[in-house]
Design an enzyme around this catalytic site. Structure first.
Site, PDB file in Angstrom:
ATOM      1  N   ASP A  37       0.825  -1.201   0.000  1.00  0.00           N
ATOM      2  CA  ASP A  37       0.000   0.000   0.000  1.00  0.00           C
ATOM      3  C   ASP A  37       0.862   1.254   0.000  1.00  0.00           C
ATOM      4  OD1 ASP A  37       0.985   0.163   2.657  1.00  0.00           O
ATOM      5  OD2 ASP A  37      -0.834  -0.686   3.490  1.00  0.00           O
ATOM      6  N   ASN A  45      -7.828  -0.744  13.967  1.00  0.00           N
ATOM      7  CA  ASN A  45      -9.237  -0.912  13.631  1.00  0.00           C
ATOM      8  C   ASN A  45      -9.492  -2.212  12.860  1.00  0.00           C
ATOM      9  OD1 ASN A  45      -8.111  -0.325  11.167  1.00  0.00           O
ATOM     10  ND2 ASN A  45      -9.317   1.516  10.790  1.00  0.00           N
ATOM     11  N   HIS A  87      -7.746  -3.177  10.145  1.00  0.00           N
ATOM     12  CA  HIS A  87      -7.430  -3.137   8.715  1.00  0.00           C
ATOM     13  C   HIS A  87      -6.211  -4.001   8.390  1.00  0.00           C
ATOM     14  CE1 HIS A  87      -4.659   0.589   9.262  1.00  0.00           C
ATOM     15  NE2 HIS A  87      -3.892  -0.442   9.018  1.00  0.00           N
ATOM     16  N   GLU A 141      -9.715  -0.685   4.885  1.00  0.00           N
ATOM     17  CA  GLU A 141     -10.326  -0.184   6.108  1.00  0.00           C
ATOM     18  C   GLU A 141     -11.649  -0.895   6.393  1.00  0.00           C
ATOM     19  OE1 GLU A 141      -8.773   1.745   8.089  1.00  0.00           O
ATOM     20  OE2 GLU A 141      -7.311   2.819   6.891  1.00  0.00           O
TER      21      GLU A 141
END
Length: 189
Positions: A17, A86, A88, A93
């Site tokens: 990413d 979270n 991810h 996400e």
């Protein structure tokens, strides 16, 4: 291997990413981090590396360049991932569909806050580009690493949850090649 040391120079490396608007030369970029901490110390030839350029003008072209690199080198055989606070993986996400390919993702507020650790100064990181969950699930060997007591709660949620897009890392449970490696602090010992 020679004298118990591995030689990583023959491998090919695809990036997971990148923050949108960032490239290797930018403070806090994923590409810069990988070069400084992995590729440069291991003396990896630049022809063996393809990372997302977050300064792309055309998302489709950037995605196509990554897919072509991966295909040209026989696919991805091994992927090393971390889990975000979270849940991810990459920049996939919460809410990202499991059938997603390379995507331009709006960065969740949790990731925006935690991601500041990569930058010297407060930085706006609203979007990113990432391999999709579908791309990750094609990889035969997936290693998910979890370190520190800060990750204890998300590790617990991951282990106790069925696959659910609200917690993207749970998609990894659909893989037969998943290995989870956690330190004592993450496990809560």
């Amino acid at each position: 291997q020679k004298n118990g040391e591995a030689d990583f120079r023959k491998g090919y490396y695809a990036g997971l990413d990148e923050w949108k608007g960032f490239s290797k030369a930018d403070d806090g970029s994923c590409a810069g981090f990988l070069h400084k901490n992995l590729f440069d110390p291991l003396e990896i030839d630049s022809n063996h590396i393809h990372l997302f350029n977050g300064n792309y003008d055309d998302f489709e072209i950037e995605a196509d360049l990554m897919y072509k690199f991966i295909e040209r080198h026989g696919g991805i055989s091994y992927i090393l991932l971390g889990i975000g606070m979270n849940g991810h993986i990459g920049l996939n996400e919460p809410g990202t569909p499991f059938n997603s390919g390379i995507g331009e993702i709006r960065i969740d507020s949790v990731t925006q806050t935690v991601g500041q650790k990569y930058f010297k100064n407060s930085t706006d990181i609203e979007f990113g580009i990432t391999l999709g969950i579908k791309d990750i699930l094609k990889v035969p060997e997936i290693v998910l690493t979890v370190q520190s007591s800060r990750k204890h709660e998300i590790l617990k949620a991951f282990l106790e949850s069925d696959p659910n897009p609200c917690l993207p890392a749970t998609a990894l449970k659909l893989s037969n090649g998943l290995e989870v490696v956690a330190d004592k602090e993450a496990v809560g010992q």
